[in-house]
Design an enzyme around this catalytic site. Structure first.
Site, PDB file in Angstrom:
ATOM      1  N   ASP A  12       0.215  -4.791  -1.791  1.00  0.00           N
ATOM      2  CA  ASP A  12       0.283  -3.353  -1.487  1.00  0.00           C
ATOM      3  C   ASP A  12      -0.982  -2.712  -2.060  1.00  0.00           C
ATOM      4  O   ASP A  12      -1.724  -3.349  -2.816  1.00  0.00           O
ATOM      5  CB  ASP A  12       1.553  -2.703  -2.085  1.00  0.00           C
ATOM      6  CG  ASP A  12       1.707  -1.241  -1.648  1.00  0.00           C
ATOM      7  OD1 ASP A  12       1.150  -0.866  -0.589  1.00  0.00           O
ATOM      8  OD2 ASP A  12       2.361  -0.456  -2.358  1.00  0.00           O
ATOM      9  N   CYS A  76       3.858  -2.972   2.327  1.00  0.00           N
ATOM     10  CA  CYS A  76       3.165  -1.717   2.607  1.00  0.00           C
ATOM     11  C   CYS A  76       3.279  -1.452   4.101  1.00  0.00           C
ATOM     12  O   CYS A  76       2.847  -2.281   4.909  1.00  0.00           O
ATOM     13  CB  CYS A  76       1.699  -1.879   2.208  1.00  0.00           C
ATOM     14  SG  CYS A  76       0.645  -0.504   2.697  1.00  0.00           S
ATOM     15  N   CYS A 185       6.849   4.500   3.851  1.00  0.00           N
ATOM     16  CA  CYS A 185       5.802   4.072   2.912  1.00  0.00           C
ATOM     17  C   CYS A 185       6.542   3.565   1.682  1.00  0.00           C
ATOM     18  O   CYS A 185       7.465   4.248   1.190  1.00  0.00           O
ATOM     19  CB  CYS A 185       4.897   5.248   2.552  1.00  0.00           C
ATOM     20  SG  CYS A 185       3.820   4.970   1.125  1.00  0.00           S
ATOM     21  N   THR A 186       6.178   2.398   1.217  1.00  0.00           N
ATOM     22  CA  THR A 186       6.948   1.801   0.119  1.00  0.00           C
ATOM     23  C   THR A 186       6.841   2.606  -1.181  1.00  0.00           C
ATOM     24  O   THR A 186       7.727   2.551  -2.024  1.00  0.00           O
ATOM     25  CB  THR A 186       6.509   0.341  -0.115  1.00  0.00           C
ATOM     26  OG1 THR A 186       5.077   0.299  -0.238  1.00  0.00           O
ATOM     27  CG2 THR A 186       6.959  -0.551   1.027  1.00  0.00           C
ATOM     28  N   HIS A 187       5.775   3.369  -1.325  1.00  0.00           N
ATOM     29  CA  HIS A 187       5.667   4.208  -2.528  1.00  0.00           C
ATOM     30  C   HIS A 187       6.819   5.211  -2.616  1.00  0.00           C
ATOM     31  O   HIS A 187       7.268   5.572  -3.702  1.00  0.00           O
ATOM     32  CB  HIS A 187       4.344   4.984  -2.520  1.00  0.00           C
ATOM     33  CG  HIS A 187       3.175   4.197  -3.026  1.00  0.00           C
ATOM     34  ND1 HIS A 187       2.601   3.178  -2.309  1.00  0.00           N
ATOM     35  CD2 HIS A 187       2.472   4.282  -4.184  1.00  0.00           C
ATOM     36  CE1 HIS A 187       1.585   2.677  -2.998  1.00  0.00           C
ATOM     37  NE2 HIS A 187       1.484   3.332  -4.151  1.00  0.00           N
TER      38      HIS A 187
HETATM   39  N1  DGL Z   1       2.546   1.804   0.036  1.00  0.00           N
HETATM   40  C1  DGL Z   1       1.821   2.038   1.228  1.00  0.00           C
HETATM   41  C2  DGL Z   1       2.727   2.136   2.463  1.00  0.00           C
HETATM   42  O1  DGL Z   1       3.775   1.611   2.473  1.00  0.00           O
HETATM   43  C3  DGL Z   1       0.674   2.968   1.306  1.00  0.00           C
HETATM   44  C4  DGL Z   1       0.268   3.906   0.250  1.00  0.00           C
HETATM   45  C5  DGL Z   1      -1.214   4.214   0.402  1.00  0.00           C
HETATM   46  O2  DGL Z   1      -1.994   3.369  -0.081  1.00  0.00           O
HETATM   47  O3  DGL Z   1      -1.577   5.212   1.042  1.00  0.00           O
HETATM   48  O4  DGL Z   1       2.387   2.721   3.445  1.00  0.00           O
END
Ligand code: DGL
Length: 225
Positions: A12, A76, A185-187
């Site tokens: 990620d 991600c 988005c995993t975040h």
């Molecule tokens: N964690 C990522 C996702 O799932 C992206 C976060 C980023 O780097 O913008 O989309």
């Protein structure tokens, strides 16, 4: 080769993919896990598809120079949507991607109004609207690119400061009457409590952790048999 010598490589841009990794650990996966957080290139949500494909390939090359890779998990959404096919074309191990759980949302929504939040790079492509057409054609799917949320997770923003960022980024949903929100988005999994406060507990929030974990475990069990 002993299975403990073969790693599942998680990739990620930062912390987000740990939400998926945590779930895999809870399910007692027997393979060791390596997590590559590409902090140097964060945020992927502001990079081009071409750049992201290059980052993934570079990470894979680095990883195989260090250890043996059993499987790659692109934890991600942005990288999966942008470059999973390109990565699959150059590696010889299974690659599991992460995509927003729009299908699940379509099964769960009661009023037929679904929100999806994702990074700008994800939203710019047709992928999310194609998913909505394929799996949620009976619902209204409102897709929103967010500006600040992945960075808020990296910086561990909480409380009022987080609520202010959510107000800015999610104003789009004010008149949409959504009852289900898909985290693309995993975040954003790390913002579930903040999102729940923001929507006053009235919106069901769905991420992809469970689906991705089940896919990983199913491929591993096929390869073990
Ligand atoms: N964690 C990522 C996702 O799932 C992206 C976060 C980023 O780097 O913008 O989309």
């Amino acid at each position: 080769m002993n299975i403990t010598d073969e790693y599942i490589l998680f990739i990620d841009s930062g912390l987000g993919g740990m939400s998926v990794m945590d779930m895999l650990i809870k399910k007692k996966c027997k393979y060791p896990i390596a997590f590559y957080a590409d902090a140097k290139h964060f945020p992927y949500g502001e990079k081009s598809v071409h750049e992201i494909a290059g980052f993934l390939e570079e990470i894979y090359k680095f990883a195989i120079s260090q250890f043996s890779v059993k499987m790659i998990v692109i934890a991600c959404n942005t990288a999966s949507i942008s470059a999973i096919d390109k990565l699959r074309a150059v590696v010889d191990v299974p690659v599991v991607g992460t995509v927003p759980a729009i299908k699940t949302a379509a099964e769960l929504t009661k009023n037929g109004n679904i929100g999806v939040i994702a990074t700008k790079t994800s939203v710019k492509q047709n992928y999310l609207s194609d998913l909505a057409d394929r799996f949620a054609s009976d619902s209204n799917v409102y897709i929103c690119g967010t500006e600040h949320l992945a960075t808020a997770v990296e910086k561990e923003v909480t409380g009022d400061e987080l609520q202010k960022l959510l107000e800015d980024d999610l104003a789009f949903f004010a008149d949409k009457n959504i009852d289900t929100l898909v985290l693309g988005c995993t975040h954003y999994t790390f913002l579930k409590d903040g999102l729940d406060d923001f929507f006053k507990g009235k919106v069901r929030i769905i991420d992809s952790c469970d689906g991705v974990t089940r896919r990983i475990l199913s491929l591993l069990s096929d390869s073990d048999n």
